[in-house]
Every structure is written in C-alpha cells, then in structure tokens.
Design an enzyme around this catalytic site. Structure first.
Site, short mmCIF file in Angstrom:
data_model
loop_
_atom_site.label_atom_id
_atom_site.label_comp_id
_atom_site.label_asym_id
_atom_site.label_seq_id
_atom_site.Cartn_x
_atom_site.Cartn_y
_atom_site.Cartn_z
N ARG A 136 -7.35 -7.29 6.93
CA ARG A 136 -6.03 -7.33 7.55
C ARG A 136 -5.23 -8.56 7.16
O ARG A 136 -4.25 -8.90 7.80
CB ARG A 136 -6.19 -7.27 9.07
CG ARG A 136 -6.25 -5.86 9.58
CD ARG A 136 -6.98 -5.76 10.88
NE ARG A 136 -8.32 -5.22 10.64
CZ ARG A 136 -8.58 -3.95 10.50
NH1 ARG A 136 -7.63 -3.08 10.61
NH2 ARG A 136 -9.80 -3.53 10.26
N ASN A 169 -16.07 -15.34 15.62
CA ASN A 169 -14.89 -14.84 14.91
C ASN A 169 -13.74 -15.80 15.14
O ASN A 169 -13.73 -16.55 16.12
CB ASN A 169 -14.52 -13.44 15.44
CG ASN A 169 -13.90 -12.55 14.37
OD1 ASN A 169 -14.49 -12.35 13.31
ND2 ASN A 169 -12.72 -12.02 14.64
N CYS A 203 -22.69 6.65 -12.09
CA CYS A 203 -21.84 7.79 -12.47
C CYS A 203 -21.63 8.66 -11.23
O CYS A 203 -22.57 8.95 -10.51
CB CYS A 203 -22.52 8.58 -13.58
SG CYS A 203 -21.75 10.20 -13.85
N HIS A 206 -21.97 -0.90 3.57
CA HIS A 206 -20.86 -0.28 2.83
C HIS A 206 -21.08 -0.35 1.32
O HIS A 206 -20.13 -0.27 0.55
CB HIS A 206 -19.53 -0.94 3.22
CG HIS A 206 -19.10 -0.64 4.63
ND1 HIS A 206 -18.12 -1.34 5.29
CD2 HIS A 206 -19.54 0.29 5.51
CE1 HIS A 206 -17.96 -0.84 6.51
NE2 HIS A 206 -18.82 0.13 6.67
P1 NAD Z 1 -11.63 -7.10 9.15
O1 NAD Z 1 -10.66 -7.66 8.15
O2 NAD Z 1 -11.21 -5.90 9.92
O3 NAD Z 1 -11.97 -8.25 10.21
C1 NAD Z 1 -12.31 -9.53 9.78
C2 NAD Z 1 -12.32 -10.44 11.01
O4 NAD Z 1 -12.80 -11.71 10.58
C3 NAD Z 1 -10.91 -10.66 11.60
O5 NAD Z 1 -10.97 -10.43 13.00
C4 NAD Z 1 -10.61 -12.13 11.29
O6 NAD Z 1 -9.93 -12.77 12.33
C5 NAD Z 1 -11.99 -12.73 11.15
N1 NAD Z 1 -12.09 -13.86 10.23
C6 NAD Z 1 -11.42 -14.08 9.08
N2 NAD Z 1 -11.84 -15.20 8.47
C7 NAD Z 1 -12.80 -15.72 9.29
C8 NAD Z 1 -13.62 -16.88 9.21
N3 NAD Z 1 -13.55 -17.73 8.17
N4 NAD Z 1 -14.52 -17.10 10.19
C9 NAD Z 1 -14.62 -16.24 11.26
N5 NAD Z 1 -13.85 -15.14 11.38
C10 NAD Z 1 -12.97 -14.87 10.40
O7 NAD Z 1 -13.00 -6.88 8.39
P2 NAD Z 1 -14.26 -5.97 8.73
O8 NAD Z 1 -14.42 -5.88 10.20
O9 NAD Z 1 -15.38 -6.45 7.90
O10 NAD Z 1 -13.85 -4.54 8.21
C11 NAD Z 1 -13.17 -4.43 6.99
C12 NAD Z 1 -13.68 -3.41 6.00
O11 NAD Z 1 -13.24 -3.78 4.68
C13 NAD Z 1 -15.16 -3.30 5.89
O12 NAD Z 1 -15.42 -1.95 5.72
C14 NAD Z 1 -15.55 -4.05 4.61
O13 NAD Z 1 -16.53 -3.32 3.91
C15 NAD Z 1 -14.30 -4.06 3.78
N6 NAD Z 1 -14.01 -5.39 3.15
C16 NAD Z 1 -15.00 -6.12 2.56
C17 NAD Z 1 -14.73 -7.37 2.00
C18 NAD Z 1 -15.85 -8.16 1.33
O14 NAD Z 1 -16.82 -7.59 0.85
N7 NAD Z 1 -15.77 -9.48 1.31
C19 NAD Z 1 -13.44 -7.88 2.04
C20 NAD Z 1 -12.43 -7.10 2.66
C21 NAD Z 1 -12.74 -5.86 3.22
ZN ZN Z 2 -23.28 10.91 -15.55
#
Ligand code: NAD
Ligand code: ZN
Length: 242
Positions: free
Chosen positions: A34, A206, A125, A117
């Site tokens: 977000r 968080n 593939c 995930h």
């Molecule tokens: P989300 O973005 O919905 O929520 C992240 C939360 O972490 C937020 O509430 C935010 O306030 C908090 N936050 C941000 N930085 C922080 C920090 N340094 N310390 C503590 N809190 C912190 O993410 P989600 O709940 O993981 O869901 C998002 C989806 O997107 C998942 O399905 C994930 O697989 C994917 N995603 C993955 C990555 C990655 O692999 N790094 C990055 C972005 C999205």
């Molecule tokens: Zn193949």
C-alpha cells in the site's frame, strides 16, 4: 508494553512461529503493498499479478515481474532479518511463515521458512512446470521443453497457496505457544486467518495498527519499525538460548 515483554514471552515459549509480511522488507528497500511510492503505485496488483494477466496479457505480466525481480538485485536483508535467523539458530524461533516473495529471510540465513505466496526468485514453465533459470525469464525466453510461458513461482491472484508451505505452517501454528506477526496489514486471505488458529500468545509488530488488525485479540502490540523493535528484543534476550 515493551520489547522486554516480548523477550519474556519468547523465553517462556517452547515453540514460536513468526509470520511476516511486506513491512518486514521495506527497510531493505522493497516497497510494501500500500506504499504511495514505488512499483505498485500505478499498477493494480490484482489485475497484473493474476492468472488472467498471465494468460491474456503476458507482455505486461512479464515486464511487471522482470522489473520486480531486477529491483531485488539492489536489496539485501536488514538487521531484523539477521536477528530472526539468529533466533532460529538459538532455538527461539521454529518457523518463519512469510507472505514475502523476495527470499530475504533465506538470504539472512533462516532455514525453516514457509513461502506462503511463493517467490519471484525461481522460475517454472506455466504449462509443463519444469524449472528454468532466472535469466531465461529475464531474457524473454520460452520453455525449452514445451515452448510454454515462463513465470516466477509466485502465487498469483486466482491461484491457491502452495499446500506444502500452508500445511507446514498450520502444523506449527497449532503447536505454537507464541505467534509473532510482523509487518503485515493482515488484509490478505487466507494468511490473515493464521493468527487466530493458534492457542498461543499473539504479538503484533507493525508501524501502525490497521483496521483489520484491530479485530484480532493480540496479547501485545508493538508499534514501530520491524528492524528497530527486533533489535530491542535482541538486546533484551542477551545470550539466552533454548
Ligand atoms: P501490506 O502492504 O498490506 O502491509 C504491510 C504493513 O507493514 C503495513 O500495515 C505497514 O504499515 C507495515 N510496515 C511497513 N513498513 C514497516 C516496517 N519497517 N516495520 C513494521 N511495519 C511496517 O503487506 P502484506 O500484509 O504483506 O500483504 C501484501 C501482499 O503483497 C502479500 O500478498 C505479499 O505477498 C505481497 N508483497 C510482497 C512483498 C515482498 O515480498 N517484499 C512486497 C510487497 C507486496
Ligand atoms: Zn514447459
């Protein structure tokens, strides 16, 4: 309610599961879901990161993941990742169940990681499932066996979670005395159901309390950055191990 309380809970717990989300990786330079800046800003992931996009809009799908994969090259685990890996070695963490697809936990040295995930580091593939090198995906290649489309081993919208990772997480969650949830808004189903499946204590680390997280009955909420709070807990624990 401080890091001291969490250190105390960790000492008492025989089995601790850590559940991480995108907020665990922001301090490594990977934007969260977000975030108002970065890769996701102009893109609706529900559209691009979907099975429909893979099938009907492959060019856009491929470009999106190529960019995300390339951006990982400049990122490395931060102190918080290293601390969690150290906790595992000391018998203080049994499993890290993560929604992150960046493999930073593994890079930091964590061994028991359930990728709920999947990941964007390895490639298969779409048609025959055979593994391919990352470079082949980055070079716009097609499957060498069946000419199918190459894709990262990430869970797309419209796909079910990998059963091995999910089952392993459930098994650990059911036995856990303590579940530490770090850096996730808890808005993504079904991972957001996991904390309430535990009979153990629940801790939330968080930057903010999200509207969804307010529905959970956490025993302890630590508001702040994952890296800083884990460093504080690390200090409190001293050289304690199980
Ligand atoms: P989300 O973005 O919905 O929520 C992240 C939360 O972490 C937020 O509430 C935010 O306030 C908090 N936050 C941000 N930085 C922080 C920090 N340094 N310390 C503590 N809190 C912190 O993410 P989600 O709940 O993981 O869901 C998002 C989806 O997107 C998942 O399905 C994930 O697989 C994917 N995603 C993955 C990555 C990655 O692999 N790094 C990055 C972005 C999205
Ligand atoms: Zn193949």
């Amino acid at each position: 309610m401080t890091a001291e309380t969490l250190a105390h809970l960790m000492k008492q717990s025989n089995r601790t599961v850590v559940l991480t989300g995108a907020g665990m990786s922001t301090e490594s330079g990977i934007p969260d879901f977000r975030s108002s800046t970065g890769l996701w800003r102009n893109i609706n992931p529900r559209i691009v990161a979907s099975t429909e996009s893979l099938q009907k809009n492959y060019e856009q799908f491929r470009e999106f993941y190529q960019t995300r994969m390339n951006s990982l090259n400049n990122c490395k685990p931060h102190e918080g990742h290293l601390i969690l890996a150290d906790f595992e070695k000391r018998g203080l963490v049994s499993l890290i169940a993560t929604q992150n697809v960046d493999q930073l936990h593994q890079q930091a040295g964590s061994k028991n990681v359930a990728e709920l995930h999947g990941n964007i580091v390895t490639i298969r593939c779409q048609k025959c499932g055979k593994p391919h090198a990352k470079e082949q995906f980055l070079n716009n290649s097609i499957c060498t066996y069946c000419s199918g489309k190459l894709r990262p081993n990430v869970v797309l919208f419209g796909e079910t979670l990998p059963s091995e990772a999910w089952d392993r997480t459930l098994h650990e969650i059911h036995q856990a005395d303590l579940v530490i949830v770090i850096g996730t808004s808890l808005e993504v189903y079904p991972v957001n159901q996991l904390p309430s499946m535990s009979k153990g204590k629940l801790v939330y680390i968080n930057r903010e309390q999200t509207s969804t997280s307010l529905h959970y009955s956490f025993d302890l909420v630590l508001e702040g950055s994952a890296g800083k709070i884990l460093a504080d807990v690390y200090q409190e624990l001293g050289d304690f191990e199980k």
